[in-house]
Structures are given as C-alpha cells and as structure tokens.
Design an enzyme around this catalytic site. Structure first.
Site, PDB file in Angstrom:
ATOM      1  N   GLU A  25       0.828  -1.218   0.000  1.00 25.17           N
ATOM      2  CA  GLU A  25       0.000   0.000   0.000  1.00 25.17           C
ATOM      3  C   GLU A  25       0.859   1.263   0.000  1.00 25.17           C
ATOM      4  O   GLU A  25       2.071   1.203   0.222  1.00 25.17           O
ATOM      5  CB  GLU A  25      -0.942  -0.013   1.204  1.00 25.17           C
ATOM      6  CG  GLU A  25      -0.211  -0.066   2.531  1.00 25.17           C
ATOM      7  CD  GLU A  25      -0.921   0.700   3.618  1.00 25.17           C
ATOM      8  OE1 GLU A  25      -1.312   1.862   3.371  1.00 25.17           O
ATOM      9  OE2 GLU A  25      -1.052   0.150   4.715  1.00 25.17           O
ATOM     10  N   LYS A 159      -3.418  -1.868  14.441  1.00 26.52           N
ATOM     11  CA  LYS A 159      -2.531  -0.964  15.188  1.00 26.52           C
ATOM     12  C   LYS A 159      -2.961  -0.867  16.656  1.00 26.52           C
ATOM     13  O   LYS A 159      -4.147  -0.811  16.959  1.00 26.52           O
ATOM     14  CB  LYS A 159      -2.537   0.402  14.512  1.00 26.52           C
ATOM     15  CG  LYS A 159      -1.770   0.352  13.179  1.00 26.52           C
ATOM     16  CD  LYS A 159      -1.573   1.711  12.583  1.00 26.52           C
ATOM     17  CE  LYS A 159      -2.633   2.133  11.618  1.00 26.52           C
ATOM     18  NZ  LYS A 159      -2.877   1.337  10.459  1.00 26.52           N
TER      19      LYS A 159
HETATM   20  N1  PSU Z   1       0.166   0.307   8.496  1.00 28.88           N
HETATM   21  C1  PSU Z   1       1.170   1.099   9.000  1.00 28.88           C
HETATM   22  N2  PSU Z   1       0.989   2.452   8.912  1.00 28.88           N
HETATM   23  C2  PSU Z   1      -0.120   3.027   8.341  1.00 28.88           C
HETATM   24  C3  PSU Z   1      -1.162   2.177   7.820  1.00 28.88           C
HETATM   25  C4  PSU Z   1      -0.957   0.823   7.929  1.00 28.88           C
HETATM   26  O1  PSU Z   1       2.155   0.611   9.527  1.00 28.88           O
HETATM   27  O2  PSU Z   1      -0.236   4.260   8.290  1.00 28.88           O
HETATM   28  C5  PSU Z   1      -2.394   2.806   7.188  1.00 28.88           C
HETATM   29  C6  PSU Z   1      -3.151   1.844   6.267  1.00 28.88           C
HETATM   30  O3  PSU Z   1      -3.298   2.475   5.003  1.00 28.88           O
HETATM   31  C7  PSU Z   1      -4.499   1.652   6.919  1.00 28.88           C
HETATM   32  C8  PSU Z   1      -4.686   2.996   7.554  1.00 28.88           C
HETATM   33  O4  PSU Z   1      -5.511   1.308   6.009  1.00 28.88           O
HETATM   34  O5  PSU Z   1      -3.396   3.216   8.144  1.00 28.88           O
HETATM   35  C9  PSU Z   1      -5.809   3.003   8.563  1.00 28.88           C
HETATM   36  O6  PSU Z   1      -6.418   4.255   8.534  1.00 28.88           O
HETATM   37  P1  PSU Z   1      -7.848   4.478   9.230  1.00 28.88           P
HETATM   38  O7  PSU Z   1      -7.623   4.119  10.678  1.00 28.88           O
HETATM   39  O8  PSU Z   1      -8.139   5.930   9.018  1.00 28.88           O
HETATM   40  O9  PSU Z   1      -8.830   3.577   8.534  1.00 28.88           O
END
Ligand code: PSU
Ligand code: MN
Length: 307
Positions: A25, A159
């Site tokens: 990604e 996360k």
């Molecule tokens: N993994 C990481 N860092 C990130 C992400 C994933 O180590 O920044 C990103 C991915 O693109 C994931 C997003 O889809 O964080 C999640 O964002 P949100 O919580 O707004 O859905």
C-alpha cells in the site's frame, strides 16, 4: 469497460511470466511515516519481497489510473509530496474520475489488488475499531473490505492505538479469518502479544496459501488477515508504549482530530514521543510482513502450478 489500471514494467513482466506478485500500500508511505524514512522503508520492503522470490507492486492513484507498481521516480515523488489524499473504498472512484493523486489505504489497496489479479498484500497494521467508537462510530473501512474482497492481508494485527478486543469482535461478525502466524496470541503491532488469543493460528506460508484457496473453493467472499508478530529483536513491550498511546489519544481529543486524520496523527505523536523507537519498530514489522507475504505468494503460485 474495464478498470483504469497501469502496470509498472516489472509487474507487467511478472504477470506475463506467471510469477508471484505481492501488493503493497501507499498510505503507509504518505501518511504513516515521515520523509525520508517512508521512502527508505518502501524501497526496503520492495527489496525484501524480491529477495523472497516475488515481485512487489506498490499501489497508488494518479492521472486517472490505478498504478500497480511504482517506478523509482514515481515512488520518490509520492514519498516527498505533501497533501496527497488518503484514499479508501469510498474515495477511489472520485479520485480516478477527477484525476487526483492519492495513496491507497488497506481497503483501497485490496480493491486495487483484486483488479490487478494479485492475491497477497503486505502492510504494517490494518485499521480497526477506534477507542471510543461507541460514541465516535470511527471504525476503519479496512474491516468491511476484508469481509468482501478476496485478498490475503499480511499485517502485524491491527494498530495498537485501536480498541483491539472490539476490532476482533468486528472481524468475527464480518466472517474474517484472523490467523496468528506462528503463535497463539494476536500480535499488537509494535508488540508481539496483545494479551488476546487469536481465533486461528497457522505456522507456514503453505498453510496460509491452502486456506486462501479453500476460501475460494467454498465460494466465500472476503480475504483473510494473517497477523504476523513483529520480530522479537525489534519489538517494544506493550507496557512501555501504553503511556505514549494514552498521551497521543488525549492530544487527539484535545485538538479535535477526526476522521482520516486520526491514525496519521497518532502514529506521528507516538513516533515523536518514543524518539523514533516506534518508527523503527514499524519499519521492522513492515519488512517482516513483506517477506512473509512473498513466501505466501510463492506458495500460492507453486500450489497452483501443481494442479
Ligand atoms: N500500516 C502502518 N501504517 C499506516 C497504515 C498501515 O504501519 O499508516 C495505514 C493503512 O493504510 C491503513 C490505515 O488502512 O493506516 C488506517 O487508517 P484508518 O484508521 O483511518 O482507517
Ligand atoms: Mn476512521
């Protein structure tokens, strides 16, 4: 009418030869890590994928097309660019029809991978149910995507800034297999053990590949989440991180950070508060996930060839 997809030369060659490909990604590059660590990490993960015998395909949107694989200049420009949009499922079509430049989240990358015929995808950690979601309703679209798009996602769980018990429940409700890799516990991104048992466990790339294929044979939509613990030498114990996570969450609330900005804000705060230790761990886990995803993609290709 087909989707506007542009393959980088390296990826086009791999497709033509039937070689394994791993999707990567771009939001982790543009919103997840500071420059230049973001660029160095993207290059390192791509090299890790190559070292395991697969071809990396970083996904991004520009000029009305989904780019499957970024050539070096395009990757460098994206990593340095400011104000790149963070594109999830909801944004993808408008971003393409309007010709915007955007980075793809886990959800959007899964869609791009499906369109490109790529079955395996590696990232750092998926989005999930945020703490306080019972009032904010902030639940990442990544969870819905895992429920509907048939791509195996290798991540170090969700996360640790999230509400992990609620995230697990939401994944279960949506019928998403959450598979801890090589251990019983669900990993917690920067830490190996969340304290929660994972619903499923598998111990080899072949086993993950077989499960991926079986889901298709059953006609079940959706992917699987392979939760790969961060390498032991790179992990930060959960107790050491907790105060930094709590402080970052409090700052986000005080500053009324909302919607797409929440996750990038928290990651940046925790990176600064730990003097880069959290970033170093994030880099290590992203690289380990790239390597495992490549091994799964290689196993998938081998099993397909045997049939
Ligand atoms: N993994 C990481 N860092 C990130 C992400 C994933 O180590 O920044 C990103 C991915 O693109 C994931 C997003 O889809 O964080 C999640 O964002 P949100 O919580 O707004 O859905
Ligand atoms: Mn959100």
């Amino acid at each position: 009418m087909t989707a506007p997809v542009a393959f980088a030369p390296e990826v086009a060659e791999a497709r033509a030869a039937g070689r394994p490909i791993v999707a990567l990604e771009s939001t982790i590059i543009t919103h997840g890590m500071p420059y230049p660590a973001n660029l160095e990490t993207a290059r390192a993960v791509a090299d890790d994928v190559r070292a395991e015998g697969a071809t990396p395909a970083i996904m991004a949107v520009a000029g009305g097309r989904i780019h499957v694989g970024l050539e070096p200049e395009r990757l460098a420009a994206l990593a340095e660019a400011r104000d790149v949009r963070k594109l999830s499922r909801a944004d993808l079509a408008v971003a393409l029809s309007e010709g915007w430049t955007g980075a793809t989240t886990v959800a959007a990358t899964m869609i791009c991978a499906r369109l490109a015929g790529v079955a395996v995808f590696a990232t750092g950690g998926i989005g999930g149910v945020h703490r306080g979601a019972e009032t904010s309703f902030d639940i990442s679209a990544d969870l819905e995507e895992l429920a509907q798009t048939r791509v195996t996602v290798v991540a170090s769980g969700a996360k640790a800034i999230l509400d992990l018990p609620k995230t697990l429940e939401a994944l279960e409700t949506r019928g998403v297999p959450v598979i801890a890799y090589g251990q019983d516990a669900l990993p917690a991104f920067w830490s190996r053990d969340s304290g929660l048992p994972a619903p499923l466990r598998l111990d080899s790339p072949e086993a993950v590949a077989r499960a991926h294929l079986m889901r298709a044979r059953l006609g079940l939509p959706g992917g699987q989440l392979v939760a790969n613990p961060i390498p032991a030498e790179a992990e930060i114990p959960a107790e050491a991180l907790r105060p930094h996570i709590d402080a970052a969450l409090a700052a986000a609330e005080a500053q009324a950070v909302a919607a797409k900005a929440v996750t990038p804000f928290l990651l940046a705060r925790i990176g600064a508060a730990t003097e880069g230790a959290a970033l170093a761990a994030n880099i290590a886990l992203a690289r380990a996930n790239g390597r495992l995803a490549a091994r799964i993609a290689v196993a998938l290709a081998r099993i397909a060839a045997e049939r």
